[in-house]
Design a protein around this motif. Sequence first.
Motif, short mmCIF file in Angstrom:
data_model
loop_
_atom_site.label_atom_id
_atom_site.label_comp_id
_atom_site.label_asym_id
_atom_site.label_seq_id
_atom_site.Cartn_x
_atom_site.Cartn_y
_atom_site.Cartn_z
N ARG A 321 18.70 -13.55 8.59
CA ARG A 321 19.49 -14.79 8.74
C ARG A 321 20.28 -15.10 7.48
N ILE A 322 19.65 -14.88 6.32
CA ILE A 322 20.34 -15.15 5.05
C ILE A 322 21.39 -14.07 4.77
N GLY A 323 21.11 -12.85 5.22
CA GLY A 323 22.00 -11.74 4.92
C GLY A 323 21.75 -11.14 3.56
N ASP A 324 20.52 -11.28 3.06
CA ASP A 324 20.17 -10.77 1.72
C ASP A 324 19.57 -9.38 1.88
N LEU A 325 20.30 -8.37 1.41
CA LEU A 325 19.86 -6.98 1.58
C LEU A 325 18.63 -6.68 0.73
N GLU A 326 18.55 -7.25 -0.48
CA GLU A 326 17.40 -7.01 -1.35
C GLU A 326 16.14 -7.62 -0.75
N LEU A 327 16.24 -8.83 -0.24
CA LEU A 327 15.08 -9.47 0.39
C LEU A 327 14.65 -8.68 1.63
N PHE A 328 15.61 -8.15 2.38
CA PHE A 328 15.28 -7.35 3.56
C PHE A 328 14.50 -6.10 3.16
N LYS A 329 14.93 -5.43 2.11
CA LYS A 329 14.22 -4.23 1.66
C LYS A 329 12.81 -4.55 1.19
N SER A 330 12.64 -5.65 0.46
CA SER A 330 11.31 -6.02 -0.04
C SER A 330 10.36 -6.37 1.11
N VAL A 331 10.87 -7.08 2.13
CA VAL A 331 10.03 -7.42 3.29
C VAL A 331 9.65 -6.16 4.05
N ALA A 332 10.60 -5.22 4.22
CA ALA A 332 10.31 -3.98 4.94
C ALA A 332 9.26 -3.16 4.20
N GLU A 333 9.31 -3.14 2.87
CA GLU A 333 8.30 -2.40 2.10
C GLU A 333 6.96 -3.12 2.10
N LYS A 334 6.98 -4.44 2.04
CA LYS A 334 5.75 -5.21 1.97
C LYS A 334 4.91 -5.06 3.24
N PHE A 335 5.56 -5.08 4.39
CA PHE A 335 4.84 -5.01 5.67
C PHE A 335 5.08 -3.68 6.38
N SER A 336 5.30 -2.62 5.61
CA SER A 336 5.58 -1.32 6.23
C SER A 336 4.39 -0.83 7.06
N SER A 337 3.17 -1.09 6.59
CA SER A 337 1.98 -0.65 7.35
C SER A 337 1.89 -1.37 8.69
N THR A 338 2.21 -2.67 8.69
CA THR A 338 2.18 -3.44 9.95
C THR A 338 3.24 -2.94 10.92
N PHE A 339 4.45 -2.69 10.40
CA PHE A 339 5.52 -2.20 11.26
C PHE A 339 5.23 -0.80 11.80
N THR A 340 4.55 0.01 10.98
CA THR A 340 4.18 1.36 11.45
C THR A 340 3.16 1.27 12.56
N THR A 341 2.18 0.38 12.41
CA THR A 341 1.17 0.21 13.45
C THR A 341 1.79 -0.29 14.75
N ASP A 342 2.75 -1.20 14.65
CA ASP A 342 3.43 -1.74 15.83
C ASP A 342 4.50 -0.80 16.38
N ARG A 343 4.76 0.31 15.68
CA ARG A 343 5.78 1.28 16.09
C ARG A 343 7.17 0.67 16.15
N THR A 344 7.45 -0.21 15.21
CA THR A 344 8.78 -0.84 15.14
C THR A 344 9.51 -0.50 13.84
N LEU A 345 8.95 0.39 13.02
CA LEU A 345 9.57 0.69 11.73
C LEU A 345 10.92 1.36 11.91
N ASN A 346 11.05 2.25 12.89
CA ASN A 346 12.34 2.91 13.12
C ASN A 346 13.40 1.92 13.58
N LEU A 347 12.99 0.90 14.31
CA LEU A 347 13.95 -0.12 14.74
C LEU A 347 14.38 -1.00 13.57
#
Length: 488
Positions: A321-347
């Motif tokens: 929503r903010i359009g902050d690319l750095e914040l997006f990268k940090s969130v993706a790295e922080k919850f990468s294990s959760t996204f991998t378990t949910d099979r949504t990391l590729n999306l």
Amino acid sequence: MTQDVEMKEQQQQPSNSATSSTPSTLHHLKEIASLIEFGAYAKEARRIVRAVRLTMTLRRELKASVLSAFLNFALSAGSEPFNRLISYLPKEDVHEMEVDSVISVTQAPAKHPLPELEIYCYLLVLIFLIDQKKYDEAKTCSSASIARLKNLNRRTVDVLASRLYSYYSLSYELTGDLAEVRGNLLALHRVATLRHDELGQETLLNLLLRNYLHYNLYDQAEKLRSKAPRFEAHSNHQFCRYLFYLGKIRTIQLEYTDAKESLLQAARKAPAAALGFRVLCNKWAVIVRLLLGEIPERTVFMQKGMENALRPYFELTNAVRIGDLELFKSVAEKFSSTFTTDRTLNLIVRLRHNVIRTGLRNISISYSRISLADVAKKLRLDSANPVAEAESIVAKAIRDGAIDATLDHANGWMVSKETGDIYSTNEPQIAFNSRIAFCLNMHNEAVRALRFPPNSHKEKEGAEKRRERQQQEQELAKHIAEEDDDEF
């Protein structure tokens, strides 16, 4: 004196409840067996459905001693099904069996039990083995039950068979051998289609889709879904699962609009007790809406019981929503294990372009003219030539209609146009049209789901019959609500 009597009564109550709790379970199972017999003789599948619902309410009370006593009651002692099923149960002391089991022994067991009762016994034992986490025995029991089902072609068995198919696939999934049953499931689906077993077709189609998606075989899943008979939604639970699998397939195939509709419909139709299923639907729906350029409302993440599970997706939505690319990268790295378990990391990897586009839209609204170097700096582009990348991003956004601006290549500027009145466009009409279509579709589905008793237009029920009918409807609603806990 009266106090002493009350004390004695209170002391006797626990002992009575302890001795009567086990026989009551066996007594309920016998009532369910009689209901199945009546439904089999009358060829009324709805009574078998009611028997399965009642069974799910007793699931937590099933014990080896209860099942042993019920097998003695329902099957012939020494018969092949009896010996096979009794071998799956743990050996317990004979004295632990219920008082009702003594009565069942004195009763003469049927020499030729009904196939429905035999399949019901398989279902009970299989549920017990899965609940006790004896997955290897459950695999063996489920395979034996499926082999027995192949020889039966009775419509009253279809409801029990659909449950056995689900537990058959589940037992292999829990042991990590889900690929082994794919061939058997395809053969069973073919047989169910030839026998016009519609509930079995829906159940087996969902199990096959789950099997393919478990191994990321999305193309095979789509081929099967497109060539299978049309899904008529005889079971709401199976229809919810089908919509969820369809939404996942559409998402991978980049058909986000259809995927969003399927996922949101699955989340709406799912029962309130199926919390895990609804959470999974909302996770995928949030990702799909972000890929479409939409920002989900905050109320989506604040639903009761879903706050913690949807927290990573809430932070991800905030970054988009903010359009902050750095914040997006940090969130993706922080919850990468959760996204991998949910099979949504590729999306989520696909969302990087949406984050840049959202940031660019905010810039175009804030500035009437801005240099491409400043655009690259605000978007935090980390490429070798950020100005050239910013120019290509702006050009693509203008071509796609994401922003209303022009590109001055000579001076290296992005010039935004003045925002017009949105009410002078067709967007309000499109929004109202989509809402009206949604309400009409929901009304049509509700009308199709209505059920009426036979000959209701001919007979006028009295007050007494009305009370009995209302009481039966309340009991049925209660059983359905209790069954939802186990269904998902």
